[in-house]
Design a protein around this motif. Structure first.
Motif, PDB file in Angstrom:
ATOM      1  N   SER A 147       0.795  -1.224   0.000  1.00  0.00           N
ATOM      2  CA  SER A 147       0.000   0.000   0.000  1.00  0.00           C
ATOM      3  C   SER A 147       0.827   1.274   0.000  1.00  0.00           C
ATOM      4  O   SER A 147       0.343   2.317  -0.395  1.00  0.00           O
ATOM      5  N   LYS A 148       2.051   1.182   0.483  1.00  0.00           N
ATOM      6  CA  LYS A 148       2.889   2.374   0.630  1.00  0.00           C
ATOM      7  C   LYS A 148       4.237   2.167  -0.032  1.00  0.00           C
ATOM      8  O   LYS A 148       4.789   1.072  -0.011  1.00  0.00           O
ATOM      9  N   SER A 149       4.774   3.254  -0.586  1.00  0.00           N
ATOM     10  CA  SER A 149       6.107   3.203  -1.178  1.00  0.00           C
ATOM     11  C   SER A 149       7.142   3.083  -0.073  1.00  0.00           C
ATOM     12  O   SER A 149       6.871   3.395   1.094  1.00  0.00           O
ATOM     13  N   SER A 152       7.546   6.322   1.702  1.00  0.00           N
ATOM     14  CA  SER A 152       6.493   6.587   2.692  1.00  0.00           C
ATOM     15  C   SER A 152       6.729   5.792   3.968  1.00  0.00           C
ATOM     16  O   SER A 152       6.560   6.314   5.075  1.00  0.00           O
ATOM     17  N   ILE A 153       7.121   4.539   3.819  1.00  0.00           N
ATOM     18  CA  ILE A 153       7.400   3.700   5.001  1.00  0.00           C
ATOM     19  C   ILE A 153       8.562   4.277   5.794  1.00  0.00           C
ATOM     20  O   ILE A 153       8.497   4.369   7.028  1.00  0.00           O
ATOM     21  N   MET A 155       9.476   7.373   5.884  1.00  0.00           N
ATOM     22  CA  MET A 155       9.017   8.598   6.527  1.00  0.00           C
ATOM     23  C   MET A 155       8.198   8.286   7.785  1.00  0.00           C
ATOM     24  O   MET A 155       8.348   8.946   8.818  1.00  0.00           O
ATOM     25  N   MET A 156       7.360   7.249   7.726  1.00  0.00           N
ATOM     26  CA  MET A 156       6.588   6.846   8.905  1.00  0.00           C
ATOM     27  C   MET A 156       7.526   6.456  10.049  1.00  0.00           C
ATOM     28  O   MET A 156       7.306   6.833  11.203  1.00  0.00           O
ATOM     29  N   LYS A 157       8.579   5.709   9.714  1.00  0.00           N
ATOM     30  CA  LYS A 157       9.544   5.291  10.733  1.00  0.00           C
ATOM     31  C   LYS A 157      10.269   6.499  11.325  1.00  0.00           C
ATOM     32  O   LYS A 157      10.500   6.560  12.541  1.00  0.00           O
ATOM     33  N   GLU A 158      10.608   7.465  10.467  1.00  0.00           N
ATOM     34  CA  GLU A 158      11.283   8.673  10.954  1.00  0.00           C
ATOM     35  C   GLU A 158      10.368   9.481  11.874  1.00  0.00           C
ATOM     36  O   GLU A 158      10.821   9.983  12.911  1.00  0.00           O
ATOM     37  N   ILE A 159       9.097   9.611  11.516  1.00  0.00           N
ATOM     38  CA  ILE A 159       8.143  10.342  12.356  1.00  0.00           C
ATOM     39  C   ILE A 159       7.997   9.651  13.700  1.00  0.00           C
ATOM     40  O   ILE A 159       8.022  10.286  14.748  1.00  0.00           O
ATOM     41  N   LYS A 160       7.870   8.326  13.659  1.00  0.00           N
ATOM     42  CA  LYS A 160       7.743   7.581  14.919  1.00  0.00           C
ATOM     43  C   LYS A 160       8.989   7.791  15.780  1.00  0.00           C
ATOM     44  O   LYS A 160       8.887   8.029  16.987  1.00  0.00           O
ATOM     45  N   HIS A 161      10.153   7.737  15.148  1.00  0.00           N
ATOM     46  CA  HIS A 161      11.392   7.921  15.917  1.00  0.00           C
ATOM     47  C   HIS A 161      11.477   9.327  16.512  1.00  0.00           C
ATOM     48  O   HIS A 161      11.932   9.507  17.644  1.00  0.00           O
ATOM     49  N   LEU A 162      11.027  10.337  15.755  1.00  0.00           N
ATOM     50  CA  LEU A 162      11.022  11.708  16.278  1.00  0.00           C
ATOM     51  C   LEU A 162      10.099  11.836  17.486  1.00  0.00           C
ATOM     52  O   LEU A 162      10.428  12.505  18.469  1.00  0.00           O
ATOM     53  N   MET A 163       8.943  11.206  17.405  1.00  0.00           N
ATOM     54  CA  MET A 163       7.949  11.304  18.475  1.00  0.00           C
ATOM     55  C   MET A 163       8.261  10.371  19.646  1.00  0.00           C
ATOM     56  O   MET A 163       7.824  10.623  20.764  1.00  0.00           O
ATOM     57  N   ASP A 164       8.983   9.298  19.353  1.00  0.00           N
ATOM     58  CA  ASP A 164       9.230   8.267  20.366  1.00  0.00           C
ATOM     59  C   ASP A 164      10.653   7.714  20.200  1.00  0.00           C
ATOM     60  O   ASP A 164      10.837   6.563  19.803  1.00  0.00           O
ATOM     61  N   PRO A 165      11.666   8.538  20.487  1.00  0.00           N
ATOM     62  CA  PRO A 165      13.053   8.116  20.226  1.00  0.00           C
ATOM     63  C   PRO A 165      13.491   6.870  21.005  1.00  0.00           C
ATOM     64  O   PRO A 165      14.382   6.156  20.563  1.00  0.00           O
TER      65      PRO A 165
END
Length: 175
Positions: A147-149, A152-153, A155-165
């Protein structure tokens, strides 16, 4: 639903009429009565429980284009044959979310392999999503690529890491 009940009702009526004229909707129930709404939701909430009475329930939460909403069910029925006891689906027309269900007398790894990744590949071929309202969780991480490139995957991992290092919020989840 918006802020103008009359306008909302007109839009819903037009949507349903068009769907029935096009053969996309063959039956349904519409209500604005709270007691009837609760009855409808009870049926929806009890459906997976009832399906588990068949034995084992393979359950999928996918999103597909509205015009192709139920198409996967007969395709999967044919693909699985007698391996599956029941193949059915129900969902939300508003967001094209289909709860795809396959039951069997008991868990079978052969049946699971016949469903996965086929159901996700088919969903991807329709430009759908392997996860509609319930997220990716633990079980779908390897299917997110349908479903995702990769960008995109990542970027999702980077966002999660930023929010929850430290990885302590919903550990092992993608986002």
């Amino acid at each position: 639903m918006g802020s103008n009940e009359i306008h909302d009702q007109e839009k819903m009526t037009k949507f349903l009429e068009l769907g029935m004229e096009n053969g996309e909707i063959c039956d349904g129930t519409l209500t604005s009565e709270p007691s009837k709404m609760r009855e409808i939701w009870k049926i929806r909430e009890d459906t997976p429980i009832a399906l588990m009475k068949d034995g084992y329930l393979f359950s999928y939460d996918i999103s597909v284009p509205l015009r192709r909403f139920y198409e996967i069910v007969p395709i999967l029925e044919k693909r699985l044959g007698k391996q599956a006891y029941r193949v059915c689906g129900f969902g939300h027309l508003g967001d094209s979310n289909l709860h795809l269900n396959v039951t069997a007398r008991e868990y079978s790894s052969e049946l699971c392999k016949a469903i996965e990744p086929f159901a996700y590949e088919y969903t991807s071929s329709l430009k759908g999503s392997v996860s509609a309202e319930h997220g990716i969780g633990f079980l779908k991480t390897k299917y997110l690529k349908f479903s995702k490139s990769q960008n995109s995957i990542n970027m999702m991992k980077e966002i999660k890491h930023l929010m929850d290092p430290n990885g302590i919020l919903n550990p092992y989840k993608v986002l």
